[in-house]
Design a protein around this motif. Sequence first.
Motif, PDB file in Angstrom:
ATOM      1  N   VAL A  20      58.976  50.310  16.824  1.00 22.92           N
ATOM      2  CA  VAL A  20      59.001  49.845  15.428  1.00 22.92           C
ATOM      3  C   VAL A  20      58.526  50.945  14.493  1.00 22.92           C
ATOM      4  O   VAL A  20      59.096  51.149  13.410  1.00 22.92           O
ATOM      5  CB  VAL A  20      58.143  48.568  15.278  1.00 22.92           C
ATOM      6  N   GLN A  23      61.231  53.668  13.737  1.00 20.12           N
ATOM      7  CA  GLN A  23      62.419  53.337  12.960  1.00 20.12           C
ATOM      8  C   GLN A  23      62.313  53.949  11.572  1.00 20.12           C
ATOM      9  O   GLN A  23      61.254  53.896  10.942  1.00 20.12           O
ATOM     10  CB  GLN A  23      62.595  51.826  12.859  1.00 20.12           C
ATOM     11  N   LYS A  26      63.671  52.152   5.224  1.00 12.00           N
ATOM     12  CA  LYS A  26      64.865  51.803   4.475  1.00 12.00           C
ATOM     13  C   LYS A  26      64.667  51.975   2.976  1.00 12.00           C
ATOM     14  O   LYS A  26      65.599  51.875   2.213  1.00 12.00           O
ATOM     15  CB  LYS A  26      65.251  50.368   4.774  1.00 12.00           C
ATOM     16  N   LYS A  44      74.107  46.579   1.699  1.00  7.94           N
ATOM     17  CA  LYS A  44      73.704  46.822   3.085  1.00  7.94           C
ATOM     18  C   LYS A  44      74.808  47.563   3.831  1.00  7.94           C
ATOM     19  O   LYS A  44      75.972  47.232   3.728  1.00  7.94           O
ATOM     20  CB  LYS A  44      73.427  45.498   3.765  1.00  7.94           C
ATOM     21  N   LYS A  46      75.993  49.305   7.706  1.00  8.48           N
ATOM     22  CA  LYS A  46      75.753  49.217   9.142  1.00  8.48           C
ATOM     23  C   LYS A  46      74.969  50.446   9.597  1.00  8.48           C
ATOM     24  O   LYS A  46      75.307  51.569   9.264  1.00  8.48           O
ATOM     25  CB  LYS A  46      77.106  49.162   9.854  1.00  8.48           C
ATOM     26  N   PRO A  47      73.891  50.211  10.359  1.00  8.75           N
ATOM     27  CA  PRO A  47      73.100  51.362  10.823  1.00  8.75           C
ATOM     28  C   PRO A  47      73.884  52.193  11.841  1.00  8.75           C
ATOM     29  O   PRO A  47      74.639  51.665  12.652  1.00  8.75           O
ATOM     30  CB  PRO A  47      71.878  50.720  11.463  1.00  8.75           C
ATOM     31  N   GLU A  51      69.082  55.252  13.979  1.00  9.97           N
ATOM     32  CA  GLU A  51      68.637  53.950  13.483  1.00  9.97           C
ATOM     33  C   GLU A  51      69.228  52.809  14.309  1.00  9.97           C
ATOM     34  O   GLU A  51      68.524  51.867  14.665  1.00  9.97           O
ATOM     35  CB  GLU A  51      69.031  53.801  12.019  1.00  9.97           C
ATOM     36  N   ALA A  52      70.506  52.902  14.643  1.00 14.48           N
ATOM     37  CA  ALA A  52      71.144  51.869  15.464  1.00 14.48           C
ATOM     38  C   ALA A  52      70.539  51.847  16.864  1.00 14.48           C
ATOM     39  O   ALA A  52      70.296  50.773  17.434  1.00 14.48           O
ATOM     40  CB  ALA A  52      72.641  52.113  15.536  1.00 14.48           C
ATOM     41  N   GLN A  55      67.123  50.188  16.757  1.00 11.23           N
ATOM     42  CA  GLN A  55      67.231  48.739  16.604  1.00 11.23           C
ATOM     43  C   GLN A  55      67.579  48.076  17.929  1.00 11.23           C
ATOM     44  O   GLN A  55      67.040  47.026  18.270  1.00 11.23           O
ATOM     45  CB  GLN A  55      68.274  48.389  15.548  1.00 11.23           C
ATOM     46  N   LYS A  56      68.471  48.691  18.702  1.00 14.18           N
ATOM     47  CA  LYS A  56      68.836  48.146  20.010  1.00 14.18           C
ATOM     48  C   LYS A  56      67.665  48.209  20.981  1.00 14.18           C
ATOM     49  O   LYS A  56      67.416  47.254  21.738  1.00 14.18           O
ATOM     50  CB  LYS A  56      70.037  48.906  20.577  1.00 14.18           C
ATOM     51  N   THR A  58      64.496  48.187  20.217  1.00 14.72           N
ATOM     52  CA  THR A  58      63.515  47.190  19.801  1.00 14.72           C
ATOM     53  C   THR A  58      63.943  45.789  20.225  1.00 14.72           C
ATOM     54  O   THR A  58      63.115  44.990  20.681  1.00 14.72           O
ATOM     55  CB  THR A  58      63.319  47.245  18.272  1.00 14.72           C
ATOM     56  N   ALA A  59      65.228  45.491  20.096  1.00 14.35           N
ATOM     57  CA  ALA A  59      65.725  44.171  20.500  1.00 14.35           C
ATOM     58  C   ALA A  59      65.592  43.964  22.002  1.00 14.35           C
ATOM     59  O   ALA A  59      65.157  42.895  22.463  1.00 14.35           O
ATOM     60  CB  ALA A  59      67.179  44.013  20.071  1.00 14.35           C
TER      61      ALA A  59
END
Length: 78
Positions: A20, A23, A26, A44, A46-47, A51-52, A55-56, A58-59
């Motif tokens: 986190v 990242q 923003k 907005k 798409k990252p 960054e993308a 996010q993956k 972190t998910a």
Amino acid sequence: MYNILLTLLLIVSVLIIIAVLMQPAKTDNASSALSGGATELFSKQKPRGFEAFMQKVTAVLGVVFFALSLALVYISAH
């Protein structure tokens, strides 16, 4: 088994914190940080790239954290 899962949960917790914090921000300036970025609500995008990926990561770490937590609850109840 309980100690192994607890250790894994602690490791995943630290990895989530690191992911986190890594990242990218923003907000571009202080005024959008203070206003919550309401002016850019509909712009907005798409990252992409790093960054993308973050996010993956972190998910995935969140799902692993949730699964380990459930496993610990199950083991401690039995």
